[in-house]
Write a protein that holds these residues in place. Structure first.
Motif, PDB file in Angstrom:
ATOM      1  N   SER A   1      45.643  38.205  42.890  1.00  0.00           N
ATOM      2  CA  SER A   1      45.882  39.084  41.749  1.00  0.00           C
ATOM      3  C   SER A   1      47.270  39.729  41.881  1.00  0.00           C
ATOM      4  CB  SER A   1      44.802  40.157  41.670  1.00  0.00           C
ATOM      5  OG  SER A   1      45.076  41.057  40.608  1.00  0.00           O
TER       6      SER A   1
ATOM      7  N   MET B   1      47.558  43.613  36.258  1.00  0.00           N
ATOM      8  CA  MET B   1      46.419  43.781  35.361  1.00  0.00           C
ATOM      9  C   MET B   1      46.931  44.249  33.998  1.00  0.00           C
ATOM     10  SD  MET B   1      43.258  43.634  34.624  1.00  0.00           S
ATOM     11  CE  MET B   1      42.440  43.391  36.197  1.00  0.00           C
TER      12      MET B   1
ATOM     13  N   GLN C   1      43.862  39.886  33.986  1.00  0.00           N
ATOM     14  CA  GLN C   1      44.288  39.847  35.386  1.00  0.00           C
ATOM     15  C   GLN C   1      45.239  38.664  35.571  1.00  0.00           C
ATOM     16  OE1 GLN C   1      41.204  39.138  38.328  1.00  0.00           O
ATOM     17  NE2 GLN C   1      42.135  40.631  39.698  1.00  0.00           N
TER      18      GLN C   1
END
Length: 329
Positions: free
Chosen positions: A72, A75, A155
């Motif tokens: 990740s 976001m 994400q």
């Protein structure tokens, strides 16, 4: 302090030459090198893009960070998706209530049909209405899943393992679908050269390339030569073992083999420097002789430092290979 004249030192050196190792000079092929600048580049540059539009609420990477595939990186939140999901939830509750009422009507109609109070056509209409409501409810569930998936796509994930080169966005900013959030260097690094086209015929895949940078490997090999000449220059890639990927687009001085010539090469230890002049000790027929020479470039041949002699010697001369040791008092 007593100063020994240069000619006296040379005589003392010659007196010890008989005990030194000698070698006969012969013409040796020497590679001609061309100094050019190469640039460290990534094998591939992959952008990590935003799949939805919205506000960048989290930014978890910075330039220079190492990431793995699927990690990740940021976001993105689109607040409209939450409102859409809430509206769909309300519609689902209403449809579920209608479906429950329709199923109850179907059950009641079946009882009445057995008693002969209602008709089969009426019962078929009730079943159809219940099936329509069930289908609408299933379609609503699918639409809710699409909305949830859109939320999950906020994400931003790393497309591959590599190093972050650029992060052109900032936390709190608004991004559009498809906008680049970060650019990654993946697949390792290589050295890219851009040389004048007059040297194109001298380049061959597999040629050894010397790198004059202490932080990098001593040499590499020409891996690819691109056929398209741009602005009078040939582009080529050099494969270098353990090439650092800390800095990209960094310039590195390299040397290309562009030809060869015949030269007289002597060991570096065979050259004496006295009074600003360079000498080589010859093993002549009449005894040791010091010969003034003009040295050229120094190269490594089989791990031994060799110096090209531009003038002062000729093929067939026998020289003392370690004149420096012979000059020690």
């Amino acid at each position: 302090m007593k100063i020994i004249p240069t000619f006296a030192l040379l005589i003392a050196v010659c007196a010890q030459a008989a005990y030194a190792e000698t070698m006969a000079l012969s013409l040796t092929p020497v590679t001609d090198w061309k100094a050019v600048y190469g640039r460290i580049e990534a094998r591939d540059r992959l952008p990590a893009r935003a799949r939805i539009g919205g506000t960048l609420t989290e930014l978890q990477v910075a330039e220079g960070d190492l990431v793995v595939a699927g990690q990740s990186m940021a976001m993105i939140i689109d607040e409209k998706l939450a409102f859409q999901l809430a509206a769909l939830e309300s519609q689902k509750v209403a449809l579920a209530a209608q479906l429950a009422n329709a199923l109850a009507e179907v059950k009641r109609g079946e009882d009445l049909l057995r008693q002969g109070v209602t008709t089969a056509q009426r019962q078929d209409a009730l079943r159809t209405q219940a099936e329509v409501l069930a289908g609408q409810l299933a379609a609503l569930d699918a639409e809710m899943n699409v909305t949830r998936q859109n939320q999950a796509e906020g994400q931003v994930l790393a497309p591959a393992a590599g190093r972050v080169l650029e992060v052109p966005v900032a936390k709190g900013g608004v991004v559009m679908p498809g906008e680049t959030v970060a650019t990654l260097a993946v697949g390792g690094s290589f050295l890219r050269l851009s040389v004048p086209e007059r040297l194109a015929t001298a380049l061959h895949e597999g040629d050894v390339i010397e790198i004059e940078n202490g932080d990098l490997a001593a040499e590499g090999r020409l891996a690819r030569i691109y056929p398209l000449i741009e602005n009078g220059r040939v582009v080529a890639d050099v494969a270098v073992k353990d090439l650092s990927d800390r800095f990209f687009d960094a310039r590195v001085l390299v040397r290309l083999a562009v030809g060869s010539h015949q030269a007289l090469m002597v060991p570096r230890s065979a050259i004496l420097t006295r009074g600003g002049l360079d000498f080589v000790m010859l093993d002549g027929a009449g005894g040791p002789v010091m010969r003034s020479v003009v040295p050229g470039v120094e190269v490594l041949v089989n791990g031994v430092a060799q110096v090209e002699i531009l003038s002062g010697l000729q093929a067939g001369d026998r020289i003392v290979t370690d004149a420096t040791a012979q000059a020690q008092p």
